[in-house]
Scaffold this active site. Structure first.
Site, PDB file in Angstrom:
ATOM      1  CB  SER A 379      -0.869  -0.031   1.101  1.00  0.00           C
ATOM      2  OG  SER A 379      -1.926   1.436   1.379  1.00  0.00           O
ATOM      3  NE  ARG A 380       3.487   1.604  -5.645  1.00  0.00           N
ATOM      4  CZ  ARG A 380       2.408   1.191  -6.500  1.00  0.00           C
ATOM      5  NH1 ARG A 380       1.917   1.089  -6.929  1.00  0.00           N
ATOM      6  NH2 ARG A 380       2.844  -0.080  -7.284  1.00  0.00           N
ATOM      7  CB  VAL A 381      -1.598   5.756  -0.083  1.00  0.00           C
ATOM      8  CG1 VAL A 381      -2.555   6.688   0.364  1.00  0.00           C
ATOM      9  CG2 VAL A 381      -1.605   6.579  -1.475  1.00  0.00           C
TER      10      VAL A 381
END
Length: 518
Positions: A379-381
């Site tokens: 998950s980049r956020v």
């Protein structure tokens, strides 16, 4: 001229009412496979609606107001004609039929009255209920909000799944891809995320939109029944363009879902939209493009297939406070073949989204559900949106699980391993069991925190691996009945203070001392 003819002309003049609609008509020159070629629409624009005039001599207003009027959408503009996809039964269109421009982009009704309903790709009810008389219409194709209009993603969207909320968290306004082979539990994760919103306070609960693209109608009916039984249809809208629907409607369905979600986002609310699945959406668009005589590219997909999905998924965002601060979270689903994430459509969508949850067939067959491959999933956020409580307890879990997956291959030679490696493997096995979760058995985040805290801090180290599931249930029941103040403190404060941690340790220690798990 005789009197009867004069009377006839007078009657026609009396009954004449000038049309308030712009009239630019064309003639259908060819029709086949759901596509019509129309000549004469000189000023037509892309994605504009066209009305087929089935009854010759009927006024445009009368045709428009007639129930079951047949529409089309312009997708190709050529030198002397336009190619139109027919939004309905193409057998009703014939050569020589007139078609008129409506001077408006294809739109659907949106609003609160859609909540709890099952509708088609054009917003028409398909659940046997009353017609949806929308006061507001949104265009299916809308430009995404710019950078200035957006806010950072910093509010969590809890799925109720321990493995996701702890290691691959999703924030409101994020786009998180769910990817994996057939029958690995992709739809289950999306439906669980919808079901878990029951655990959110009503004023903080997102409106959920499930878009079924090319799915069997029987599967969609089962999901609707499941959502109804669980009380989740109170905040859910289902948009269905089933396997039997024309390719045109399958192509439009996800845009309808995005339009409905944007309505709620612009009211300052949170919305969650699930696209199940974009692989079938790409196939429907490929079919349309080939019928429209567009040049095929890689794997026969048209050259703009990346743009197709990017303009859809870019519409998911969290708006700035100036625009009421609503959000639209997207969970697109992609089906892979033999776990190949490097294929054309998977790589396209991976590059558009803010992370992916990869479901592994091998893990699924081992009985680990959800079968999330921690190495590929990211998950980049979401970690920015994760609650402090979850961040504190789950910080080490991902690393320990990744180490375990690497060491797992050596388990058959366990007699030759040193004590340190053996203990890592044993801890990894326990963590895997803790993150194992039954279908549709979602947990509120505060209960997830309690279980993960116990697992990470060694409270389960003496428990046989096979009994982890049972002890987890017993621990949560014990905490709920005897130490509900600790659970409530985690839920309300979203963090674990020193005093809460001390109480939590004592509570778990007391549970183990009282129980038979020693």
């Amino acid at each position: 001229m005789n009197i009867s003819t004069i009377d006839k002309i007078r009657k026609e003049i009396e009954n004449f009412s000038p049309s308030t609609l712009p009239k630019e008509g064309g003639i259908v020159r060819a029709v086949g496979d759901g596509v019509a070629e129309i000549e004469g629409l000189a000023h037509a624009t892309l994605a504009e609606m066209v009305l087929f005039e089935e009854n010759e001599g009927e006024t445009l207003e009368k045709t428009l107001n007639r129930e079951g009027a047949l529409y089309g959408m312009i997708l190709n503009l050529e030198e002397d004609s336009a190619r139109v996809i027919i939004l309905g039964d193409s057998a009703r269109v014939s050569e020589g039929m007139r078609a008129s421009r409506l001077n408006k982009i294809l739109s659907i009704p949106v609003g609160e009255e859609m909540i709890g309903r099952v509708v088609g790709a054009l917003g028409e009810p398909i659940d046997g209920g009353s017609n949806i008389m929308g006061k507001t219409y949104y265009a299916l194709e809308r430009e995404a909000y710019g950078v200035i209009d957006r806010s950072p993603v910093n509010k969590p969207l809890h799925t109720g799944i321990k493995a996701i909320d702890s290691m691959i968290p999703i924030g409101r306004g994020q786009r998180e891809l769910i990817i994996g082979d057939r029958f690995t539990g992709k739809t289950t994760i999306a439906i669980d995320a919808i079901l878990n919103q029951r655990n959110e306070p009503e004023n903080n609960r997102p409106i959920c939109i499930y878009v079924a693209i090319g799915q069997k109608e029987s599967k969609t009916a089962r999901l609707v029944a499941l959502l109804k039984d669980a009380g989740a249809m109170e905040y859910t809208i289902v948009i269905s363009a089933g396997a039997s629907a024309p390719a045109a409607l399958q192509f439009l369905a996800p845009y309808a879902g995005a339009a409905v979600g944007e309505y709620f986002m612009e009211q300052g609310k949170d919305a969650l939209v699930v696209y199940d699945d974009l692989s079938k959406h790409a196939v429907a668009y490929r079919q349309l493009s080939l019928l429209l005589r567009r040049p095929p590219g890689r794997e026969a997909y048209p050259g703009d297939i990346f743009y197709l999905h990017s303009r859809l998924l870019e519409r998911a965002s969290r708006l700035s406070d100036r625009l009421k601060g609503g959000s639209l979270t997207a969970l697109p689903i992609i089906e892979t073949q033999e776990g190949d994430v490097s294929a054309y459509i998977p790589t396209n969508v991976i590059s558009i989204t803010d992370g992916q949850i990869f479901l592994d067939t091998e893990l699924f067959n081992k009985g680990l559900k959800p079968a999330i491959n921690v190495g590929i999933s990211v998950s980049r956020v979401g970690s920015a949106a994760q609650t402090k409580a979850m961040k504190k307890v789950a910080g080490r879990i991902r690393l320990e699980l990744a180490q375990f997956r690497e060491l797992e291959a050596f388990m058959q030679f366990s007699q030759d391993l040193d004590q340190s490696t053996k203990s890592k493997i044993e801890k990894g096995e326990r963590l895997s069991q803790v993150l194992n979760q039954g279908k549709h058995k979602t947990l509120p985040f505060e209960k997830q925190v309690v279980v993960i805290y116990a697992a990470v801090n060694g409270f389960f180290d003496t428990i046989p691996v096979g009994e982890i599931g049972k002890i987890e249930e017993d621990l949560l029941l014990y905490m709920e009945t005897k130490h509900n103040d600790v659970v409530a403190s985690i839920r309300d404060e979203k963090t674990i203070t020193e005093s809460t941690e001390s109480k939590l340790k004592n509570a778990i220690g007391g549970f183990l001392a009282d129980s038979n798990y020693r």
